[in-house]
Motif scaffolding. Structure first.
Motif, PDB file in Angstrom:
ATOM      1  N   PHE A  41      52.245  68.802 101.485  1.00  9.95           N
ATOM      2  CA  PHE A  41      51.396  68.892 102.677  1.00  9.95           C
ATOM      3  C   PHE A  41      49.935  68.859 102.243  1.00  9.95           C
ATOM      4  O   PHE A  41      49.539  69.549 101.292  1.00  9.95           O
ATOM      5  CB  PHE A  41      51.694  70.187 103.441  1.00  9.95           C
ATOM      6  N   LEU A  42      49.147  68.055 102.947  1.00  8.87           N
ATOM      7  CA  LEU A  42      47.724  67.905 102.610  1.00  8.87           C
ATOM      8  C   LEU A  42      46.897  68.352 103.813  1.00  8.87           C
ATOM      9  O   LEU A  42      46.948  67.719 104.876  1.00  8.87           O
ATOM     10  CB  LEU A  42      47.432  66.444 102.263  1.00  8.87           C
ATOM     11  N   ASP A  43      46.188  69.464 103.651  1.00 11.68           N
ATOM     12  CA  ASP A  43      45.392  70.025 104.748  1.00 11.68           C
ATOM     13  C   ASP A  43      43.928  70.087 104.341  1.00 11.68           C
ATOM     14  O   ASP A  43      43.549  70.900 103.493  1.00 11.68           O
ATOM     15  CB  ASP A  43      45.884  71.449 105.094  1.00 11.68           C
ATOM     16  N   ASP A  44      43.117  69.188 104.911  1.00 13.69           N
ATOM     17  CA  ASP A  44      41.681  69.128 104.574  1.00 13.69           C
ATOM     18  C   ASP A  44      41.457  69.094 103.062  1.00 13.69           C
ATOM     19  O   ASP A  44      40.647  69.861 102.522  1.00 13.69           O
ATOM     20  CB  ASP A  44      40.930  70.306 105.202  1.00 13.69           C
ATOM     21  N   VAL A  45      42.178  68.228 102.387  1.00 12.49           N
ATOM     22  CA  VAL A  45      42.055  68.102 100.927  1.00 12.49           C
ATOM     23  C   VAL A  45      40.872  67.179 100.622  1.00 12.49           C
ATOM     24  O   VAL A  45      40.832  66.030 101.078  1.00 12.49           O
ATOM     25  CB  VAL A  45      43.363  67.525 100.321  1.00 12.49           C
TER      26      VAL A  45
END
Ligand SMILES: Cc1cc2nc3c(=O)[nH]c(=O)nc-3n(C[C@H](O)[C@H](O)[C@H](O)COP(=O)(O)OP(=O)(O)OC[C@H]3O[C@@H](n4cnc5c(N)ncnc54)[C@H](O)[C@@H]3O)c2cc1C
Length: 399
Positions: free
Chosen positions: A215-219
């Motif tokens: 999961f990529l959150d504001d990367v």
């Protein structure tokens, strides 16, 4: 058509065999005969030994640290590794992201990444597939929005093998949501330590941890980590997927499994008399040997064509090797499972981090079920069998 090795090629094969005999550490060799996987530490150790000899990146050009081998030499080298077996050079690094970087990357990216990719200082994983974007990869929805000199990335990847032990991920992201779906994609390298990344295990049917959801959150990823031009990532992905099929027949892997099946069938595993004396089982082994020989000859025909062209581009006929190679790996795993009989009950437990039974040529009697189950994935990853059949129909049969 030349389906035999030349004297020089046979001499090369002896050189590879000699090198493996003298340099494969005893603990890795001993483990290879007993367990159905290599741990990350074993892969790294052997990779570095090969790198020191200049052999880790067997199909890279010399200027980037490859040995400058022909297609035939590369084939011989990989098959010899599989027959021993040794750990394989990490495909994500060597077959996939490395060639993308030396073909499309900047000079700074080449100087920084290529040596670390060759030596496995950086272990890469592949962030392509998403829920709803596998065979139809161009439907991917993970977005990268520009903010100053960074991208801000949001979305989800799935089936990301070895993400739980990886240092970096090469990733396809959507940089232009308004463009036609193949045209708005970029190819970026993401440091797995970047805040906002969550890796969650997927336990596969064999009961082990090979693969993950990511999961990529504001990367936040520097624009400097994009390879090539913005929105041209689909071209680089197609190039990468062509290279992924390099050496895909994996004849040595299936051969090792068949050899093991014969060994198991010859010992007492609950069948009395031994299964090897059963005519119908012997027929199955012989049929599998014939299929394997046919696959090997097909592989030789395709590398003979490459030998003549030697232009470095993958042959579309490699789809035949992917399709038949997966079927042969599955058939040989099935025979080992049959031969192990009641001893094939899975032992349970997880492989150590980074280990994988999927590509293991060895089946201990009590691991046969695990290798059989994980071999089912061979007809899915790297391009599903139905998709290979479509390619063969279109590009080879002209249908
Ligand atoms: C063990 C494992 C490890 C993996 N590791 C990675 C990884 O490290 N990184 C990564 O990015 N991905 C990875 N993958 C994902 C893999 O690439 C995809 O699973 C594969 O591309 C298939 O996509 P899908 O799962 O979305 O299935 P779908 O594409 O939904 O396919 C479902 C079924 O429909 C068939 N099908 C689809 N399209 C067509 C068509 N046009 N014509 C005929 N039949 C069709 C398929 O063959 C399949 O049988 C891995 C998968 C597995 C199982």
């Amino acid at each position: 058509m030349d389906l035999t090795f030349s004297q020089e090629e046979l001499a090369f094969r002896d050189e590879v065999r000699g090198f493996i005999r003298e340099n494969l550490p005893a603990d890795i060799r001993a483990k290879a005969g007993r367990v159905p996987y290599f741990e990350k530490a074993d892969v790294v150790t052997w990779h570095r030994i090969l790198d020191a000899r200049g052999w880790a990146a067997s199909h890279w050009p010399k200027e980037y640290g490859g040995p400058g081998w022909t297609a035939v030499q590369r084939y011989i080298f990989m098959e010899e590794l599989l027959r021993v077996p040794t750990p394989e050079p990490l495909s994500f690094n060597i077959n996939m992201v490395g060639p993308v970087i030396y073909t499309f990357g900047s000079e700074a990216q080449k100087a920084h990444f290529l040596p670390k990719i060759r030596s496995l200082d950086y272990w890469f994983c592949q962030g392509f597939s998403e829920p709803g974007a596998g065979s139809d990869l161009a439907s991917l929805r993970t977005t990268a929005r520009r903010d100053g000199d960074e991208y801000v990335i949001n979305g989800q990847k799935t089936w990301t093998s070895t993400a739980h032990v990886a240092d970096w991920m090469f990733c396809l992201v959507r940089t232009d949501p308004s463009a036609k779906k193949q045209e708005g994609i970029s190819f970026v390298l993401i440091d797995m330590k970047t805040p906002g990344i969550t890796v969650r295990p997927i336990i596969t049917i064999d009961g082990h941890h090979h693969t993950n959801e990511v999961f990529l959150d504001d990367v936040r990823v520097p624009l400097a980590n994009r390879i090539g031009a913005e929105n041209k990532g689909w071209d680089y992905a197609k190039f990468l997927l062509g290279n992924e099929r390099t050496g895909i027949a994996r004849v040595g892997l299936s051969q090792s499994r068949l050899t093991r099946a014969v060994e198991l069938a010859g010992t007492s595993t609950g069948h009395e008399p031994s299964l090897l004396q059963d005519a119908s089982f012997r027929k199955k082994i012989i049929e599998a040997e014939i299929e394997l020989k046919a696959l090997e000859i097909t592989a030789m025909r395709i590398i003979d064509r490459q030998r003549k062209r030697n232009d470095g581009h993958p042959d579309p006929a490699s789809s035949i090797l992917k399709l038949r190679g997966a079927e042969t790996q599955q058939a040989s795993a099935q025979l080992a499972l049959d031969a192990a009989g009641p001893l094939a009950a899975p032992a349970g437990g997880h492989f150590p981090a980074g280990a994988s039974a999927i590509d293991s040529p060895f089946v201990d009697a009590d691991g046969a079920a695990s290798v059989y189950l994980s071999s089912r994935a061979a007809s899915i990853y790297g391009g599903a069998s139905e998709v290979q059949k479509n390619i063969i129909a279109k590009t080879i049969l002209g249908l």
